[in-house]
Design a protein around this motif. Structure first.
Motif, PDB file in Angstrom:
ATOM      1  N   GLY A  37      11.914 -10.329  11.741  1.00 40.59           N
ATOM      2  CA  GLY A  37      12.714 -11.039  10.746  1.00 40.59           C
ATOM      3  C   GLY A  37      11.856 -11.878   9.818  1.00 40.59           C
ATOM      4  N   MET A  38      10.743 -12.360  10.347  1.00 44.08           N
ATOM      5  CA  MET A  38       9.826 -13.159   9.539  1.00 44.08           C
ATOM      6  C   MET A  38       9.155 -12.277   8.480  1.00 44.08           C
ATOM      7  SD  MET A  38       6.784 -15.456  11.139  1.00 44.08           S
ATOM      8  CE  MET A  38       5.388 -15.915  10.114  1.00 44.08           C
ATOM      9  N   ILE A  39       8.857 -11.043   8.864  1.00 44.83           N
ATOM     10  CA  ILE A  39       8.244 -10.116   7.916  1.00 44.83           C
ATOM     11  C   ILE A  39       9.186  -9.850   6.749  1.00 44.83           C
ATOM     12  CG2 ILE A  39       7.487  -7.713   7.598  1.00 44.83           C
ATOM     13  CD1 ILE A  39       6.174  -7.853  10.315  1.00 44.83           C
ATOM     14  N   SER A  40      10.473  -9.625   7.059  1.00 43.13           N
ATOM     15  CA  SER A  40      11.392  -9.329   5.961  1.00 43.13           C
ATOM     16  C   SER A  40      11.579 -10.558   5.072  1.00 43.13           C
ATOM     17  CB  SER A  40      12.723  -8.784   6.486  1.00 43.13           C
ATOM     18  OG  SER A  40      13.249  -9.597   7.490  1.00 43.13           O
ATOM     19  N   ASN A  41      11.550 -11.742   5.656  1.00 41.95           N
ATOM     20  CA  ASN A  41      11.591 -12.966   4.854  1.00 41.95           C
ATOM     21  C   ASN A  41      10.426 -13.034   3.868  1.00 41.95           C
ATOM     22  OD1 ASN A  41      13.755 -14.626   5.214  1.00 41.95           O
ATOM     23  ND2 ASN A  41      12.839 -15.861   6.834  1.00 41.95           N
ATOM     24  N   MET A  42       9.240 -12.768   4.370  1.00 39.85           N
ATOM     25  CA  MET A  42       8.046 -12.868   3.522  1.00 39.85           C
ATOM     26  C   MET A  42       8.062 -11.781   2.456  1.00 39.85           C
ATOM     27  SD  MET A  42       5.062 -13.979   6.244  1.00 39.85           S
ATOM     28  CE  MET A  42       5.127 -12.428   7.103  1.00 39.85           C
ATOM     29  N   GLU A  43       8.551 -10.611   2.835  1.00 36.58           N
ATOM     30  CA  GLU A  43       8.652  -9.521   1.856  1.00 36.58           C
ATOM     31  C   GLU A  43       9.539  -9.940   0.692  1.00 36.58           C
ATOM     32  OE1 GLU A  43      10.016  -6.203   4.126  1.00 36.58           O
ATOM     33  OE2 GLU A  43       8.004  -5.350   4.335  1.00 36.58           O
ATOM     34  N   SER A  44      10.650 -10.588   1.023  1.00 35.54           N
ATOM     35  CA  SER A  44      11.575 -10.954  -0.039  1.00 35.54           C
ATOM     36  C   SER A  44      10.972 -12.067  -0.904  1.00 35.54           C
ATOM     37  CB  SER A  44      12.926 -11.325   0.567  1.00 35.54           C
ATOM     38  OG  SER A  44      13.230 -12.679   0.398  1.00 35.54           O
ATOM     39  N   GLN A  45      10.225 -12.982  -0.294  1.00 32.11           N
ATOM     40  CA  GLN A  45       9.550 -14.018  -1.086  1.00 32.11           C
ATOM     41  C   GLN A  45       8.540 -13.395  -2.050  1.00 32.11           C
ATOM     42  OE1 GLN A  45       7.836 -16.665   1.817  1.00 32.11           O
ATOM     43  NE2 GLN A  45       9.808 -17.504   2.450  1.00 32.11           N
ATOM     44  N   LEU A  46       7.783 -12.416  -1.547  1.00 27.75           N
ATOM     45  CA  LEU A  46       6.783 -11.761  -2.390  1.00 27.75           C
ATOM     46  C   LEU A  46       7.447 -11.035  -3.542  1.00 27.75           C
ATOM     47  CD1 LEU A  46       4.226 -10.287   0.164  1.00 27.75           C
ATOM     48  CD2 LEU A  46       3.777 -12.027  -1.566  1.00 27.75           C
ATOM     49  N   LYS A  47       8.545 -10.334  -3.238  1.00 26.50           N
ATOM     50  CA  LYS A  47       9.223  -9.579  -4.289  1.00 26.50           C
ATOM     51  C   LYS A  47       9.748 -10.508  -5.379  1.00 26.50           C
ATOM     52  CE  LYS A  47      10.452  -5.460  -1.756  1.00 26.50           C
ATOM     53  NZ  LYS A  47      11.421  -5.099  -0.712  1.00 26.50           N
ATOM     54  N   GLN A 100       8.439 -13.013  -6.409  1.00 30.77           N
ATOM     55  CA  GLN A 100       7.298 -13.411  -7.239  1.00 30.77           C
ATOM     56  C   GLN A 100       6.657 -12.212  -7.917  1.00 30.77           C
ATOM     57  OE1 GLN A 100       6.676 -16.657  -7.637  1.00 30.77           O
ATOM     58  NE2 GLN A 100       8.394 -17.048  -6.264  1.00 30.77           N
ATOM     59  N   GLY A 101       7.310 -11.059  -7.811  1.00 33.73           N
ATOM     60  CA  GLY A 101       6.742  -9.847  -8.408  1.00 33.73           C
ATOM     61  C   GLY A 101       5.431  -9.438  -7.752  1.00 33.73           C
ATOM     62  N   ALA A 102       5.272  -9.770  -6.484  1.00 35.12           N
ATOM     63  CA  ALA A 102       4.011  -9.467  -5.796  1.00 35.12           C
ATOM     64  C   ALA A 102       4.273  -8.683  -4.516  1.00 35.12           C
ATOM     65  CB  ALA A 102       3.256 -10.750  -5.495  1.00 35.12           C
ATOM     66  N   GLY A 103       5.244  -7.785  -4.603  1.00 40.71           N
ATOM     67  CA  GLY A 103       5.632  -7.002  -3.434  1.00 40.71           C
ATOM     68  C   GLY A 103       4.507  -6.175  -2.843  1.00 40.71           C
ATOM     69  N   ASP A 104       3.466  -5.941  -3.651  1.00 42.41           N
ATOM     70  CA  ASP A 104       2.364  -5.097  -3.182  1.00 42.41           C
ATOM     71  C   ASP A 104       1.320  -5.879  -2.380  1.00 42.41           C
ATOM     72  OD1 ASP A 104       1.803  -6.544  -5.469  1.00 42.41           O
ATOM     73  OD2 ASP A 104       0.241  -5.145  -6.131  1.00 42.41           O
ATOM     74  N   ARG A 105       1.532  -7.171  -2.170  1.00 45.36           N
ATOM     75  CA  ARG A 105       0.504  -7.969  -1.505  1.00 45.36           C
ATOM     76  C   ARG A 105       0.836  -8.311  -0.051  1.00 45.36           C
ATOM     77  NH1 ARG A 105      -1.942 -12.194  -5.709  1.00 45.36           N
ATOM     78  NH2 ARG A 105      -3.628 -12.042  -4.167  1.00 45.36           N
ATOM     79  N   MET A 106       1.757  -7.542   0.501  1.00 41.41           N
ATOM     80  CA  MET A 106       2.200  -7.809   1.866  1.00 41.41           C
ATOM     81  C   MET A 106       1.052  -7.720   2.868  1.00 41.41           C
ATOM     82  SD  MET A 106       4.900  -8.743   3.365  1.00 41.41           S
ATOM     83  CE  MET A 106       5.182  -9.092   5.095  1.00 41.41           C
ATOM     84  N   LYS A 107       0.167  -6.761   2.646  1.00 45.08           N
ATOM     85  CA  LYS A 107      -0.914  -6.570   3.606  1.00 45.08           C
ATOM     86  C   LYS A 107      -1.785  -7.842   3.689  1.00 45.08           C
ATOM     87  CE  LYS A 107      -4.181  -2.993   5.031  1.00 45.08           C
ATOM     88  NZ  LYS A 107      -5.534  -3.483   4.695  1.00 45.08           N
ATOM     89  N   GLU A 108      -2.072  -8.415   2.533  1.00 44.10           N
ATOM     90  CA  GLU A 108      -2.844  -9.671   2.522  1.00 44.10           C
ATOM     91  C   GLU A 108      -2.111 -10.782   3.267  1.00 44.10           C
ATOM     92  OE1 GLU A 108      -4.450 -10.604  -1.659  1.00 44.10           O
ATOM     93  OE2 GLU A 108      -3.263  -8.781  -1.942  1.00 44.10           O
ATOM     94  N   VAL A 109      -0.792 -10.833   3.061  1.00 41.69           N
ATOM     95  CA  VAL A 109      -0.011 -11.882   3.725  1.00 41.69           C
ATOM     96  C   VAL A 109      -0.044 -11.683   5.240  1.00 41.69           C
ATOM     97  CG1 VAL A 109       2.310 -12.828   4.027  1.00 41.69           C
ATOM     98  CG2 VAL A 109       1.463 -12.302   1.729  1.00 41.69           C
ATOM     99  N   LEU A 110       0.084 -10.420   5.669  1.00 41.52           N
ATOM    100  CA  LEU A 110       0.067 -10.152   7.114  1.00 41.52           C
ATOM    101  C   LEU A 110      -1.273 -10.560   7.722  1.00 41.52           C
ATOM    102  CD1 LEU A 110       1.905  -6.698   7.424  1.00 41.52           C
ATOM    103  CD2 LEU A 110       2.771  -8.982   7.953  1.00 41.52           C
ATOM    104  N   GLU A 111      -2.329 -10.441   6.945  1.00 41.35           N
ATOM    105  CA  GLU A 111      -3.637 -10.871   7.441  1.00 41.35           C
ATOM    106  C   GLU A 111      -3.794 -12.393   7.379  1.00 41.35           C
ATOM    107  OE1 GLU A 111      -5.767  -6.706   6.014  1.00 41.35           O
ATOM    108  OE2 GLU A 111      -6.158  -8.578   4.923  1.00 41.35           O
ATOM    109  N   GLU A 112      -3.054 -13.003   6.460  1.00 44.68           N
ATOM    110  CA  GLU A 112      -3.153 -14.443   6.291  1.00 44.68           C
ATOM    111  C   GLU A 112      -2.380 -15.212   7.371  1.00 44.68           C
ATOM    112  OE1 GLU A 112      -5.083 -16.143   4.509  1.00 44.68           O
ATOM    113  OE2 GLU A 112      -4.221 -18.161   4.458  1.00 44.68           O
ATOM    114  N   VAL A 113      -1.278 -14.637   7.817  1.00 46.68           N
ATOM    115  CA  VAL A 113      -0.436 -15.345   8.795  1.00 46.68           C
ATOM    116  C   VAL A 113      -1.227 -15.815  10.021  1.00 46.68           C
ATOM    117  CG1 VAL A 113       1.467 -15.073  10.445  1.00 46.68           C
ATOM    118  CG2 VAL A 113       1.787 -14.401   8.060  1.00 46.68           C
TER     119      VAL A 113
END
Lengths: 479, 479
Positions: free
Chosen positions: A279-289, A291-304
């Motif tokens: 559920g946390m992943i889908s939250n972050m995905e929606s935050q990224l989208k 901001q028009g940055a839906g393609d940066r999920m991989k970086e976020v997953l590494e940042e968490v």
């Protein structure tokens, strides 16, 4: 789920022989007033009436109660008192950071009310967390007067081997007679095996859900648990005939809620890699989208994991999961800790409590600079001033408030939602079965579970300090 | 699934470190020629080319090969020879009745071809079946030259305790060095726990499926199996990074097949009560509906165990599941054994082989009267005359037949479907990815698994003898 859809199952649930039925807590309370126009206290009283033979259980976020902030002790005491009076027998009390100081007031209040106080360990994985740490925490929970210990595996990370070791260690540390209650989610696909191993190690009670509403982000199926044990030397005291009737009922009911169900009841083994609840992943995905940055999920997953390390490895469960996730998104988008939510600053500075791991001193310093607050080591609620009288006055000023302590508590938990609910309560609960559409799409986020894996049930506003200026940032629940 | 959708995953599958990859058998063969216009032998050769490092495995119905009848030994020998030559390394050989005589020719042929002969026990539950019986069967399979023993739990009935006992008993009876391979389906929700217990008892190999295509009527997820074992002292040799790539691929592919997927990936614990595989229930439901008797399912569910008892408790797996199920339907609709399919009569009279349990002598007598045949105790295939030359002549007369032994075998397996396939083969495989609709709705039944829980992949015609007259009855696959 609307009360009308649960009433017909209550007799069978009550007579099936369960140790307890969890039927109340943050997400159900929230859904009642936000979407169902149903008084959650009335719901509880109805359960009490319909299930006289079975313990009623609730999940309580320690000093946060059912909300997202710390409440002053007086509010905590009153909440527990009212919940007990209205029907709750078992209070499962946890703290998102596993800081037992945040459980103390609630546990004491539960004992004072003569109810079952279940001290809870949020299970998590990190380079710092050991089985010994959790066993020691169990010991401290016993010191607080726990009647039983719950291992709460909100993300499905509890594998069979640690499940065995953990239950064993708790029994060895706290005594073989201490009731150990294991709560897992099925998300990663391994936790029914973990429950088997926990039982072999001496676990006394395990959580399941009727198969109609089980698996995926939910729990393991009750029927599978009962059948699994045949011939093992262990058995449940649950009446399968009653269970099958409950299943038949919810098989029918679930169709009406298909809109709110996750479409995927498979497994998400990727969680073991990222250690981030679904559920946390889908939250972050929606935050990224947004901001028009839906393609940066991989970086976020590494940042968490890096943010989590800086914060002293908090378990990821409401609200820490949202706080860490949002900060990871900000770090990726704006640069490392260039922007900090006030919640993350509070987390770094100890305002949510203490963490097991050491925090990064550089980030603590940045948090102090951002928020202009000092780090604390005291119990956060010790800094709060009595607030009951203020809350009571504010609640009573609302149209439709009936003046009861229950209403004041409803307002205290959900100050944004309660005013509207008080105003419309007189119209009675929504009758979902008579609506053509199951319920509005806006209600979707409420379908999440009440703990770490879930979306928030409402938007959360953050104050973001950036270059010395404060900005309000609202994070809406993910779809 | 079309070959084009599997090709991109082959390298990762091949290099992931699996003991074997099951990639061929009755349902895939059937789907190839019936729906995909794809030569199943060519498919096998492609797999061989793309997966040079991993054993390729197939499921073989003993003397039935990939069909629904007994073939004469010469056909069995040629089939195994060709399958081995085209790429199969591991032959998992079973018989629906667990009559090892029906495995003898196939096992001998596998050994002659220098390939791995895996003798298979169909796991079932009945008042007659004991762990000791299965262990004894394993011993007889070893006598036939098995290189390993498979426990095949086609209905998800294998619970953790018997899984442990069964593996233990086989190892004790046949030797600790004998490879034991456990095959379960996830249908009932308990079998991942059963696999854990089987491993603790010494099981060497277990079957899983990539999570994208796992659970429900399928297998337990590969990823969950790997993660589950962490810290237990057991581990797989499978490379998780490769597995995650395979998962990512099939996550995408599965969308194209949504029409063929079961919508329910939950658990069906009711199977433990009825002991009737899920696919068999849907078959019987469709038969009842065709007769306008959809409301009599409860009677049929009660009749199945009685019919199974009369027939000596055969395991319920293709084709015995269909034969027993259809007879139960006829008993309910027409009166007890008033009408009998010729297949059920054959089953009663020993023409499918011997069963573990004693058959009801009254029903044997009725079967003999219905079919005007005598009961036999010999191996059924001993009664068959050589048929290769006839099959070859018939196949070669078909337009498009290329005259190879492979084509003759294709015709021998599926005489109704092969003629059309030979005629259209030249057009090449259907390109599903370019079709607007995933595939025709008529193809739906093919989505079933190749064994007991599945629908048949095509209609089966029965000759029903009623009051001395023969009637043709066609049983179509359930929706």
């Amino acid at each position: 789920m609307a009360m009308e859809d649960m009433v017909p199952a209550c007799e069978d649930l009550d007579k099936a022989g369960f140790w307890s039925v969890e039927c109340w807590g943050g997400a159900t309370f929230d859904s009642c007033i936000r979407f169902l126009n149903e008084d959650p206290w009335e719901r509880l009283r109805t359960f009490r009436k319909l299930m006289p033979n079975t313990r009623l259980q609730m999940l309580l976020r320690g000093q946060n109660l059912l909300g997202y902030r710390h409440y002053e002790d007086g509010v905590v005491e009153r909440f527990v008192e009212q919940a007990a009076e209205n029907g709750i027998d078992v209070f499962r009390v946890f703290d998102a950071l596993n800081d037992v100081r945040n459980l103390r007031t609630a546990m004491k209040a539960v004992r004072k009310a003569g109810k079952h106080a279940q001290g809870t360990i949020c299970y998590t994985i990190s380079p710092e967390h050991t089985i010994g740490d959790f066993a020691e925490m169990a010991e401290r929970l016993m010191d607080l007067g726990s009647h039983s210990i719950c291992i709460k595996d909100m993300a499905g990370l509890l594998k069979p081997a640690p499940a065995y070791q953990l239950v064993k260690a708790i029994k060895e540390t706290c005594g073989q007679d201490v009731l150990v209650h294991v709560h897992t989610h099925a998300t990663t696909g391994v936790t029914l095996v973990s429950l088997m191993k926990a039982i072999e190690a001496g676990a006394d009670i395990v959580d399941t859900a009727i198969s109609s509403l089980a698996l995926g982000p939910g729990h393991n199926p009750t029927e599978a648990m009962i059948e699994m044990l045949e011939g093992t030397g262990y058995k449940t005291q649950v009446d399968m005939a009653r269970v099958m009737k409950v299943k038949a009922h919810f098989d029918k009911v679930r169709e009406r809620y298909s809109e709110f169900m996750t479409s995927f009841t498979g497994v998400e083994a990727g969680i073991f890699q990222s250690q981030i609840p679904g559920g946390m992943i889908s939250n972050m995905e929606s935050q990224l989208k947004q901001q028009g940055a839906g393609d940066r999920m991989k970086e976020v997953l590494e940042e968490v994991p890096r943010v989590r390390k800086d914060a002293g490895y908090p378990p990821l469960v409401t609200p820490s999961s949202q706080i860490v996730g949002t900060q990871a998104v900000l770090n990726v988008l704006m640069g490392k800790y260039k922007v900090m939510t006030s919640e993350f600053a509070d987390l770094m500075l100890g305002y949510y409590g203490a963490t097991l791991g050491m925090k990064n001193p550089d980030v603590i310093a940045k948090a102090a600079a951002h928020s202009k607050k000092d780090p604390i080591t005291t119990r956060p609620a010790d800094l709060l001033r009595p607030e009951w009288d203020r809350l009571r006055a504010e609640a009573l000023a609302l149209k439709g408030c009936n003046g009861s302590d229950e209403d004041v508590l409803t307002y205290a938990m959900f100050p944004q939602v309660a005013p509207k609910f008080f105003g419309t309560r007189g119209e009675g609960p929504r009758n979902l079965s008579k609506e053509t559409k199951p319920a509005p799409a806006a209600a979707k986020p409420a379908a999440g579970a009440p703990d770490g894996k879930s979306n928030l049930t409402g938007p959360i506003s953050y104050v973001v300090t950036y270059s010395g200026k404060a900005h309000n940032v609202t994070v809406a629940p993910g779809e």
